[in-house]
Design an enzyme around this catalytic site. Structure first.
Site, short mmCIF file in Angstrom:
data_model
loop_
_atom_site.label_atom_id
_atom_site.label_comp_id
_atom_site.label_asym_id
_atom_site.label_seq_id
_atom_site.Cartn_x
_atom_site.Cartn_y
_atom_site.Cartn_z
N ARG A 114 0.81 -1.22 0.00
CA ARG A 114 0.00 0.00 0.00
C ARG A 114 0.85 1.27 0.00
O ARG A 114 0.30 2.37 -0.07
CB ARG A 114 -0.94 0.00 1.20
CG ARG A 114 -0.25 0.08 2.53
CD ARG A 114 -1.06 -0.41 3.73
NE ARG A 114 -2.44 -0.01 3.78
CZ ARG A 114 -3.29 -0.44 4.74
NH1 ARG A 114 -2.87 -1.28 5.68
NH2 ARG A 114 -4.55 -0.04 4.73
N GLY A 236 -12.07 -9.54 23.36
CA GLY A 236 -11.95 -10.76 22.57
C GLY A 236 -12.88 -11.85 23.06
O GLY A 236 -14.08 -11.65 23.19
N GLY A 239 -15.54 -11.10 25.81
CA GLY A 239 -16.63 -10.14 25.65
C GLY A 239 -16.15 -8.71 25.58
O GLY A 239 -15.18 -8.40 24.89
N ASP A 268 -13.78 -4.80 13.11
CA ASP A 268 -14.65 -3.98 12.26
C ASP A 268 -16.10 -4.44 12.39
O ASP A 268 -17.02 -3.62 12.42
CB ASP A 268 -14.19 -4.09 10.81
CG ASP A 268 -12.73 -3.75 10.62
OD1 ASP A 268 -12.22 -2.91 11.39
OD2 ASP A 268 -12.09 -4.35 9.74
#
Length: 331
Positions: A114, A236, A239, A268
Site C-alpha cells: 500500500r 476478545g 466479551g 470492524d
C-alpha cells in the site's frame, strides 16, 4: 454553535483505505500458492458493509487509483448498498492490495502493498464539508493516520469538521504495528482520542496507549477523562466492557463460537454491530448501550467464523435471530 444536519442521507460516514484482498485457495506458504481468490477489504469499508447489511445507510469516503482494482472496490461497495459517490479516483497513484497467508494454525499472516497508494496521499485539503452533509455519525480508525505524511492531519480535520456539523464521531485505534513506529503510533492515536465521542479500543491497544493498569476498568475511566462520552473496551473471547458517564462499568459476555477460522475483520464487525444499535434513537439510553455491546460481541464472533473480512456478515434479521437464540432454517 454547531450546524445540525438537515435531511439524513447517511446514518454513518466512514473514511479510509480499501484494498484488493488476495487469498490463496489452499493453506500453506504463500510462496507456493498457485491459485488465489480476489475480494476487497479495509477497516472502514468493512464497517460500512456491516452497517449496510444491518439496515443503516453508510457512506464510504476514500481515494482509489484509476485502475481495475479501484473499479472492483467501488462496484463491490455499491453492490452492498454503500454510497461511494464521493470517493475520489487518483490517476497518478494506484489502488493498494494485500495478501493473506493461511498456514493452518493461528491468525493468518498479512502482507500489505500500500506504500504510495492513492489513499496514502490523503491530505487535509481533500477533506470537504459535503462529505458530512445529511449524515449523523462519522467512524474513523487509526489505520488511515499511518498511511502517509499528511493522513493523520486529514483524519483530525475530518473529525473536527464532522463535529462542527453536528455529527457524533467514533474512533477505533485499530493498531497496525507494521505501518509506523510505536512512538509515532502512540503519539498520534492519543491525540485523536479527544476528538471522538465513542472510543473503541481492544485491551492490547489500551495497554499500548496507557501501559498496563492493575484493573481493566481503569482503562475506561482514563480514556473517558480524555474526552469521549463512551468507551467500549474489546476483550476478545471474554466479551467487552462499556463505560458511560454516570453508570457503573458494563460487562457483556462473549457470543459463543465453536472454533475460530480467521480473526481479521472481527474488530470492524464489532464496530458495525455496536453502531447499528448505539445510533438507534428509538431505544432508551438505559438499555441502548448494553444492547449495542451485545450486538457488537455477536458480530465480532460471527466474523471469526469465515475467511474474508466481511463476506459472512449477517443481515439484521439474521443477527436478531442469533441474539434471540434462534437458528436459521437452512433446508
Amino acid at each position: 454553535m454547531t450546524q445540525k444536519p438537515q435531511s439524513v442521507q447517511a446514518d454513518v460516514v466512514t473514511i479510509g483505505e480499501s484494498m484488493v484482498s488476495m487469498q490463496p485457495m489452499a493453506e500453506g506458504p504463500l510462496a507456493y500458492a498457485p491459485l488465489f481468490t480476489k475480494s476487497i477489504a479495509g477497516a472502514e469499508s468493512n464497517v460500512a458493509i456491516g452497517l449496510s447489511r444491518l439496515g443503516l445507510r453508510a457512506r464510504w469516503i476514500g481515494r482509489l487509483g484509476v485502475d481495475p482494482f479501484g473499479d472492483l472496490i467501488q462496484s463491490t461497495l455499491a453492490g452492498e448498498g454503500v454510497d461511494t459517490s464521493l470517493a475520489e479516483r487518483d490517476p497518478q497513484h494506484p489502488t493498494a492490495i494485500y495478501f493473506k497467508e493461511f498456514k493452518g494454525y493461528g491468525d493468518p499472516n498479512v502482507y500489505y502493498y500500500r506504500k504510495g497508494s492513492a489513499a496514502s496521499r490523503l491530505s487535509p485539503e481533500h477533506v470537504k464539508p459535503e462529505w458530512f452533509h445529511g449524515a449523523r455519525h462519522l467512524h474513523v480508525t487509526g489505520i488511515t493516520p499511518a498511511l502517509g505524511e499528511r493522513t493523520a492531519d486529514a483524519v483530525a480535520v475530518a473529525m473536527k469538521m464532522a463535529r462542527s456539523q453536528g455529527l457524533t464521531v467514533s474512533f477505533d485505534p485499530n493498531l497496525r504495528r507494521k505501518l509506523w513506529t510505536e512512538e509515532a503510533a502512540r503519539r498520534t492515536l492519543l491525540a485523536l482520542i479527544p476528538l471522538c465521542d465513542l472510543f473503541l479500543p481492544g485491551l492490547e491497544e489500551a495497554e499500548f496507549l496507557l501501559g498496563e493498569l492493575p484493573e481493566e476498568e481503569q482503562y475506561g475511566q482514563r480514556f473517558r477523562d480524555m474526552g469521549p462520552s463512551a468507551v467500549a473496551l474489546k476483550l476478545g473471547e471474554r466479551g467487552a466492557i462499556g463505560f458511560e458517564e454516570g453508570r457503573a462499568p458494563l460487562r457483556v459476555s462473549p457470543y459463543p463460537v465453536a472454533r475460530v477460522v480467521d480473526t481479521v475483520g472481527a474488530g470492524d464487525a464489532f464496530a458495525a454491530g455496536l453502531l447499528s444499535v448505539y445510533l438507534n434513537q428509538a431505544l432508551t439510553a438505559d438499555i441502548r448501550f448494553e444492547r449495542a455491546l451485545q450486538a457488537a460481541c455477536a458480530m465480532g464472533a460471527i466474523a471469526t467464523q469465515y475467511r474474508g473480512d466481511w463476506e459472512g456478515l449477517p443481515k439484521r434479521a439474521e443477527l436478531d435471530r442469533l441474539l434471540a437464540g434462534g437458528r436459521d432454517v437452512t433446508r
